[in-house]
Write an enzyme that holds these catalytic residues in place. Structure first.
Site, PDB file in Angstrom:
ATOM      1  N   HIS A  48       0.713  -1.096  -0.001  1.00  0.00           N
ATOM      2  CA  HIS A  48       0.373  -0.124   0.024  1.00  0.00           C
ATOM      3  C   HIS A  48       0.766   1.160  -0.341  1.00  0.00           C
ATOM      4  O   HIS A  48       0.295   2.219  -0.153  1.00  0.00           O
ATOM      5  CB  HIS A  48      -1.065  -0.084   1.181  1.00  0.00           C
ATOM      6  CG  HIS A  48      -1.862  -1.432   1.655  1.00  0.00           C
ATOM      7  ND1 HIS A  48      -2.823  -1.535   0.594  1.00  0.00           N
ATOM      8  CD2 HIS A  48      -1.597  -1.660   2.569  1.00  0.00           C
ATOM      9  CE1 HIS A  48      -2.833  -2.706   0.458  1.00  0.00           C
ATOM     10  NE2 HIS A  48      -2.536  -2.838   2.149  1.00  0.00           N
ATOM     11  N   HIS A  68       5.659   6.421   6.907  1.00  0.00           N
ATOM     12  CA  HIS A  68       5.262   6.640   4.855  1.00  0.00           C
ATOM     13  C   HIS A  68       4.806   7.426   4.342  1.00  0.00           C
ATOM     14  O   HIS A  68       4.587   8.243   5.378  1.00  0.00           O
ATOM     15  CB  HIS A  68       4.445   5.369   5.754  1.00  0.00           C
ATOM     16  CG  HIS A  68       2.864   6.054   6.101  1.00  0.00           C
ATOM     17  ND1 HIS A  68       2.682   5.238   7.158  1.00  0.00           N
ATOM     18  CD2 HIS A  68       2.303   6.119   5.380  1.00  0.00           C
ATOM     19  CE1 HIS A  68       1.228   5.900   7.612  1.00  0.00           C
ATOM     20  NE2 HIS A  68       0.998   6.308   6.612  1.00  0.00           N
ATOM     21  N   HIS A  74       2.187   9.063   0.753  1.00  0.00           N
ATOM     22  CA  HIS A  74       0.626   8.580   0.059  1.00  0.00           C
ATOM     23  C   HIS A  74       2.238   9.766  -1.524  1.00  0.00           C
ATOM     24  O   HIS A  74       1.606  10.539  -0.958  1.00  0.00           O
ATOM     25  CB  HIS A  74      -1.007   9.165   0.983  1.00  0.00           C
ATOM     26  CG  HIS A  74      -1.118   8.456   2.140  1.00  0.00           C
ATOM     27  ND1 HIS A  74      -1.074   7.284   2.317  1.00  0.00           N
ATOM     28  CD2 HIS A  74       0.218   8.665   3.045  1.00  0.00           C
ATOM     29  CE1 HIS A  74      -1.053   6.773   3.121  1.00  0.00           C
ATOM     30  NE2 HIS A  74      -0.652   7.750   4.033  1.00  0.00           N
ATOM     31  N   GLU A  82      -2.931  13.468   1.449  1.00  0.00           N
ATOM     32  CA  GLU A  82      -4.276  13.073   1.809  1.00  0.00           C
ATOM     33  C   GLU A  82      -5.229  14.188   2.386  1.00  0.00           C
ATOM     34  O   GLU A  82      -6.085  15.034   1.769  1.00  0.00           O
ATOM     35  CB  GLU A  82      -4.327  11.916   2.551  1.00  0.00           C
ATOM     36  CG  GLU A  82      -3.473  11.053   2.117  1.00  0.00           C
ATOM     37  CD  GLU A  82      -3.649   9.446   2.973  1.00  0.00           C
ATOM     38  OE1 GLU A  82      -3.408   9.497   3.875  1.00  0.00           O
ATOM     39  OE2 GLU A  82      -4.381   8.789   2.647  1.00  0.00           O
ATOM     40  N   HIS A 128       3.070  11.179   6.875  1.00  0.00           N
ATOM     41  CA  HIS A 128       3.245  10.180   7.715  1.00  0.00           C
ATOM     42  C   HIS A 128       4.052   9.675   8.839  1.00  0.00           C
ATOM     43  O   HIS A 128       4.373   8.622   8.815  1.00  0.00           O
ATOM     44  CB  HIS A 128       1.587   9.876   7.746  1.00  0.00           C
ATOM     45  CG  HIS A 128       0.482   9.681   7.099  1.00  0.00           C
ATOM     46  ND1 HIS A 128      -0.031   9.264   6.334  1.00  0.00           N
ATOM     47  CD2 HIS A 128       0.724  11.629   7.326  1.00  0.00           C
ATOM     48  CE1 HIS A 128      -1.065  10.305   6.000  1.00  0.00           C
ATOM     49  NE2 HIS A 128      -0.942  11.288   6.458  1.00  0.00           N
ATOM     50  N   THR A 182      -5.828   6.584   7.889  1.00  0.00           N
ATOM     51  CA  THR A 182      -6.532   6.840   6.726  1.00  0.00           C
ATOM     52  C   THR A 182      -6.928   5.344   5.273  1.00  0.00           C
ATOM     53  O   THR A 182      -7.235   5.636   4.274  1.00  0.00           O
ATOM     54  CB  THR A 182      -5.896   7.864   5.437  1.00  0.00           C
ATOM     55  OG1 THR A 182      -4.204   7.879   5.497  1.00  0.00           O
ATOM     56  CG2 THR A 182      -5.883   9.054   6.887  1.00  0.00           C
TER      57      THR A 182
HETATM   58  N1  LIG Z   1      -2.016   6.703   7.254  1.00  0.00           N
HETATM   59  S1  LIG Z   1      -2.440   6.665   8.724  1.00  0.00           S
HETATM   60  O1  LIG Z   1      -0.786   7.661   9.038  1.00  0.00           O
HETATM   61  O2  LIG Z   1      -3.093   7.076   9.059  1.00  0.00           O
HETATM   62  C1  LIG Z   1      -1.634   4.904   8.922  1.00  0.00           C
HETATM   63  C2  LIG Z   1      -1.437   5.007   9.931  1.00  0.00           C
HETATM   64  F1  LIG Z   1      -1.672   5.553  11.413  1.00  0.00           F
HETATM   65  C3  LIG Z   1      -0.997   3.639  10.580  1.00  0.00           C
HETATM   66  C4  LIG Z   1      -1.327   2.387   9.749  1.00  0.00           C
HETATM   67  C5  LIG Z   1      -1.830   2.570   8.566  1.00  0.00           C
HETATM   68  C6  LIG Z   1      -1.791   3.970   8.090  1.00  0.00           C
HETATM   69  F2  LIG Z   1      -1.882   4.603   6.996  1.00  0.00           F
HETATM   70 ZN   LIG Z   2      -0.646   7.498   5.862  1.00  0.00          ZN
END
Ligand SMILES: NS(=O)(=O)c1c(F)cccc1F
Ligand SMILES: [Zn+2]
Length: 260
Positions: A63, A93, A95, A105, A118, A198
């Site tokens: 993902h 991570h 997006h 996002e 994030h 999210t």
């Molecule tokens: N996108 S997000 O930051 O809300 C998120 C989390 F916090 C925790 C796990 C996966 C994820 F995608």
């Molecule tokens: Zn995220």
């Protein structure tokens, strides 16, 4: 199995079928309206203690691309601002969009950025594990940072140079001693509100802290994220990892506060 994604057959508009909380009262992301966000003088500055950061690995989970941290003690925490106690860094991570497309996002007055980083933290004071915290209303704190295309980001190279190692879903490789402090913008002014993960399972457990100032990264650096694949090495149909963002969700009466 593969029960959700970002495609036509498994994308955000269908997640409610397996995750009914998708239509809940505190879902994320949202569109942030700076004029409506109330400046709250009781909101102090956020403090990031990332000095003893211990990154472990970088992985493609099908993902996004995720850098995991050692979280057995309080060496890397976020505190202050809307938070009642320190929250421990677990992973970060990204997006992002397709070539030339937007991929953040959260949006700001309908404006989306090229990407969003994030940094995910959990409340280890009140909960035993990340998993337990992830289902609690005050369990997680996610720091969101917008990425806009412009100049090259000198430190993002450390990440983009490693992406070829995790091209396929399920791949993971060593990624030691990376300190995400180098990815922060100069200002820590922020908006904050109560929301959710999210991505599925979309738990309503996140105190969101979204920084107002984006960081600049080059189009070339962004293009390296798009060489990642949603699919595994054994799959014959290769699907480029891009547009892995959920669109803004209804505010449902929530208040967004501003640090200043
Ligand atoms: N996108 S997000 O930051 O809300 C998120 C989390 F916090 C925790 C796990 C996966 C994820 F995608
Ligand atoms: Zn995220």
């Amino acid at each position: 199995g593969h029960d959700w994604g970002y495609g036509v057959e498994d994308g955000p508009s269908l997640w409610h079928q397996n995750y009914p909380i998708a239509k809940g009262s505190r879902q994320s992301p949202i569109d942030i309206l700076p004029q409506t966000a109330s400046h709250d003088p009781s909101l102090g500055p956020i403090a990031l203690k990332y000095d003893q950061c211990t990154s472990i690995n970088i992985a493609n989970n099908g993902h996004s691309v995720v850098v995991e941290f050692e979280d057995s003690d309080d060496r890397s925490v976020i505190q202050g601002g809307p938070l009642d106690n320190p929250y421990r860094l677990k992973q970060f991570h990204f997006h992002w969009g397709g070539k030339g497309c937007r991929g953040s996002e959260h949006t700001v007055e309908g404006h989306s950025y090229a990407s969003e980083l994030h940094l995910v933290h959990w409340n280890a004071v009140k909960y035993e594990t990340f998993g337990e915290a992830a289902t609690a209303p005050d369990g997680l704190a996610v720091l969101g940072i917008f990425l806009e295309t412009g100049d090259d980001h000198r430190w993002l190279h450390t990440i983009t140079d490693a992406l070829y190692m995790v091209k396929f879903k399920g791949s993971v490789t060593n990624f030691k001693s990376f300190n995400p402090k180098c990815l922060l913008p100069s200002s820590l002014h922020y908006w904050t509100y109560l929301g959710s993960l999210t991505t599925p399972p979309l738990h309503e457990s996140v105190t969101w802290i979204v920084l107002k100032e984006p960081i600049a990264v080059s189009e070339k650096q962004m293009s390296k994220f798009r060489m990642l694949l949603f699919t595994g090495e054994e799959e014959d149909q290769r699907m480029r990892m891009e547009n892995n963002f959920r669109p803004p969700q209804p505010l449902k009466g929530r208040k967004v506060r501003s640090s200043n």
